[in-house]
Write an enzyme that holds these catalytic residues in place. Structure first.
Site, mmCIF file in Angstrom:
data_model
loop_
_atom_site.group_PDB
_atom_site.id
_atom_site.type_symbol
_atom_site.label_atom_id
_atom_site.label_comp_id
_atom_site.label_asym_id
_atom_site.label_seq_id
_atom_site.Cartn_x
_atom_site.Cartn_y
_atom_site.Cartn_z
ATOM 1 N N THR A 90 53.322 42.802 39.678
ATOM 2 C CA THR A 90 53.917 42.440 40.903
ATOM 3 C C THR A 90 52.773 42.857 41.569
ATOM 4 O O THR A 90 52.748 43.090 43.233
ATOM 5 C CB THR A 90 54.679 43.336 41.381
ATOM 6 O OG1 THR A 90 55.963 42.185 40.142
ATOM 7 C CG2 THR A 90 55.537 42.997 42.193
ATOM 8 N N ASP A 173 60.195 47.670 46.551
ATOM 9 C CA ASP A 173 59.667 49.180 47.980
ATOM 10 C C ASP A 173 58.253 48.433 47.637
ATOM 11 O O ASP A 173 57.393 48.847 48.473
ATOM 12 C CB ASP A 173 59.437 50.737 47.117
ATOM 13 C CG ASP A 173 59.427 50.645 45.494
ATOM 14 O OD1 ASP A 173 58.807 49.921 44.598
ATOM 15 O OD2 ASP A 173 60.051 52.005 44.964
ATOM 16 N N HIS A 346 52.539 36.137 40.769
ATOM 17 C CA HIS A 346 51.985 36.027 40.208
ATOM 18 C C HIS A 346 53.175 34.674 39.915
ATOM 19 O O HIS A 346 54.681 35.047 40.208
ATOM 20 C CB HIS A 346 51.806 37.152 39.409
ATOM 21 C CG HIS A 346 53.361 38.243 38.895
ATOM 22 N ND1 HIS A 346 54.678 37.110 38.374
ATOM 23 C CD2 HIS A 346 53.785 38.755 39.418
ATOM 24 C CE1 HIS A 346 55.728 38.366 39.017
ATOM 25 N NE2 HIS A 346 55.378 39.382 39.512
ATOM 26 N N HIS A 492 55.853 38.424 32.533
ATOM 27 C CA HIS A 492 53.798 37.971 33.199
ATOM 28 C C HIS A 492 53.194 38.956 32.897
ATOM 29 O O HIS A 492 53.512 40.107 32.317
ATOM 30 C CB HIS A 492 54.361 37.180 34.625
ATOM 31 C CG HIS A 492 54.635 38.613 35.049
ATOM 32 N ND1 HIS A 492 54.218 40.418 35.797
ATOM 33 C CD2 HIS A 492 56.951 39.244 35.231
ATOM 34 C CE1 HIS A 492 54.733 40.438 36.228
ATOM 35 N NE2 HIS A 492 56.699 39.828 36.239
HETATM 36 ZN ZN LIG Z 1 56.736 40.283 40.048
#
Ligand SMILES: [Zn+2]
Length: 559
Positions: A90, A173, A346, A492
């Site tokens: 992320t 955040d 992603h 992921h």
């Molecule tokens: Zn993510």
């Protein structure tokens, strides 16, 4: 004979007439499409990130969208956008979207990394924390963009014209900080049941209203969500651990904040907040173009908790589509000239248990022998070297692995060699690469689709933050040794295209629609927007290139 021929002619004429009628119906739009893309900059950029939204998921649900996605798929569509790097998490993913740079340059190599030579030593550093603040820890971070080494588009807009407002909202955040950057006018993320911000920012009336609504929903609970007809095929129970997944409906038990967060309700609240702030701050109505970043996290939470191919994801996609439509209609009603870009940090992979049923038996969970703790034991036994603290450490049975800084240079060489040998002996490992090998490689060029695994990994490498050894698992090996249904069953983060490929969609009123299936990159988004805004940016600022959003002879990249 003549009659037959004549009736054949009539039905032929009717058959031919059908598409002609359809084209006539589309005529007004066709005329508009012949006009060049608007030359003036839009008043508002709406940058949407759908967390864990692979090109595969987009392709799977595209035919069923009826809300906001219909507008976007009627704009400029790049179905094969690449988060080109290997560590598809992320924080790195969000860092590429609005900086136009790869993690190898912007420093955001992972969600969590180690700087073994720094003050934290063998303790982790969270991408979006200020680790120099004694009050900060990865679990309870003092949220900051200090680890991001480049400016974002919003910051560039503000430096050209301080009247530009840079606003970012998300459940996460790290999404807020990586899309907003170091200078954010309004930044809100979810923490434990409400949207919060930096410690010196009190909730405005708009934030308070959204928080009150969310709190009331959590307190009262909510009924199961409706399942669209087109989700029925996905609605099937799959055994995972001691339970089954695949038939969830997001019924919310009263008081369960976690169930609110891991559901489409989290996205609805985030969109509510985006709308509330747009109104409160009069975004798109100020003296300069504003930027509103909205990262919607529920796709990721639900993907991790239930995989990406069950009824849960299907219901979520339907709700997400409706929420996006709500956001766009609100901005339409305000009469704002806005440009939307939508992409993802992603992609993602379904849980191995369902993939096994669905013709991909090679999907499996990583063996426990590959966890950093167990690798540490194996390498110690192999080399006879032990140290105080962990010999090998890292975040997961994948990605960056670090070796103790208490080793002599000779021991270090031995330990790294033993670690690489151990990894390469595993049938689940595709490659094990040392930092030295990655550092010696040039940055890859050309089409990201064609790069080998090491080239992808090069774009996730940065000296001082990256591991001493990078562990690359085989395709479809999920680095979660044991499923935790309801929290973590799928993920992921890999170097494979199911995690790297994401859609990139642009829409603005008057923009001529087209679809370009060839690969582009998420680092192309910032230079594309900078050109549309007419921002003067120094050469070499971006790793990406400007994408011409005018599907005709015009060129939105022309200076
Ligand atoms: Zn993510």
């Amino acid at each position: 004979m003549r009659r037959i021929a004549s009736s054949l002619a009539v039905s032929l004429a009717l058959a031919l007439a059908a598409p002609a009628v359809a084209e006539t119906a589309q005529a007004p739009e066709q005329v508009a499409a012949e006009t060049p893309a608007p030359a003036n900059p839009p008043r508002l950029i709406v940058a949407v990130s759908i967390d864990q939204f692979s090109a595969d998921t987009f392709a799977q649900f595209r035919q069923h969208y009826s809300g906001g996605f219909v507008r976007l798929t009627g704009g400029v569509v790049f179905p094969s956008g690449y988060q080109s790097h290997a560590a598809t998490e992320t924080c790195p993913g969000h860092s590429t979207l609005l900086t136009g740079t790869h993690p190898s340059r912007n420093g955001i190599i992972a969600n969590t990394w180690y700087e073994p030579d720094g003050p934290r030593g063998d303790k982790p550093i969270y991408c979006a924390e200020d680790q120099t603040d004694p009050a900060s820890s990865p679990r309870n971070p003092v949220v900051s963009a200090r680890n991001l080494k480049v400016p974002t588009l919003g910051e560039m807009m503000k430096s050209v014209n301080p009247a530009s407002r840079n606003v970012a909202v998300s459940a996460k955040d790290r999404a807020v900080v990586m899309m907003g950057g170091h200078k954010i006018d309004a930044a809100w993320w979810w923490k434990g049941g409400s949207f919060v911000s930096f410690k010196d920012r009190a909730p405005t009336a708009a934030v308070q209203a959204v928080n009150a609504k969310a709190a009331a929903t959590i307190k009262a609970g909510a009924k199961a969500m409706p399942i669209p007809v087109w989700c029925k095929a996905a609605d099937r129970a799959v055994p995972v651990g001691k339970t089954t997944l695949g038939t969830g409906r997001f019924a919310l038990e009263a008081g369960k904040e976690n169930q609110f967060r891991i559901s489409p309700r989290m996205d609805a609240a985030t969109v509510d907040l985006a709308i509330g702030l747009a109104d409160e701050m009069n975004l798109g109505k100020g003296a300069a173009t504003d930027l509103l970043s909205v990262s919607l996290s529920a796709t990721d939470y639900v993907g991790h908790a239930t995989g990406v191919a069950g009824a849960e994801m299907c219901i979520l996609q339907n709700q997400l589509d409706q929420d996006l439509g709500r956001l766009f209609k609100h901005l339409d009603a305000k009469g704002i000239d806005y440009l939307v870009v939508l992409s993802a940090d992603h992609g993602g992979l379904d849980m191995p248990e369902r993939m096994d049923q669905q013709a991909f038996p090679a999907a499996e969970r990583a063996d426990v022998s590959l966890t950093p703790e167990n690798l540490s034991k194996t390498v110690a036994a192999k080399t006879g070297i032990t140290v105080e603290g962990p010999l090998v450490f890292g975040d997961a049975p994948a990605g960056d692995l670090y070796v103790s800084r208490k080793l002599t240079p000779e021991q270090r060489t031995k330990v790294i060699a033993a670690l690489v040998e151990t990894l390469k002996a595993s049938p689940q490992v595709a490659d094990a690469v040392t930092a030295e090998e990655l550092a010696a490689m040039p940055l890859p060029t050309g089409t990201p689709q064609e790069w080998n695994l090491r080239k992808r990994a090069r774009l996730s490498y940065q000296a001082g933050r990256s591991g001493d050894v990078l562990l690359i698992l085989n395709r479809a090996v999920t680095p979660i040794p044991e499923a935790m249904p309801g929290a973590y069953v799928a993920t992921h983060g890999s170097a494979y295209d199911y995690d790297r490929r994401v859609p990139i969609l642009f829409w603005r009123k008057g923009l001529r629609p087209f679809e370009q299936p060839q690969p582009v990159e998420t680092v192309d988004i910032a230079p594309t927007l900078a050109a549309v805004l007419g921002l003067k940016v120094a050469d070499g600022t971006f790793d990406g290139r400007c994408l011409d959003l005018d599907g005709g002879a015009g060129d939105t990249c022309a200076k």
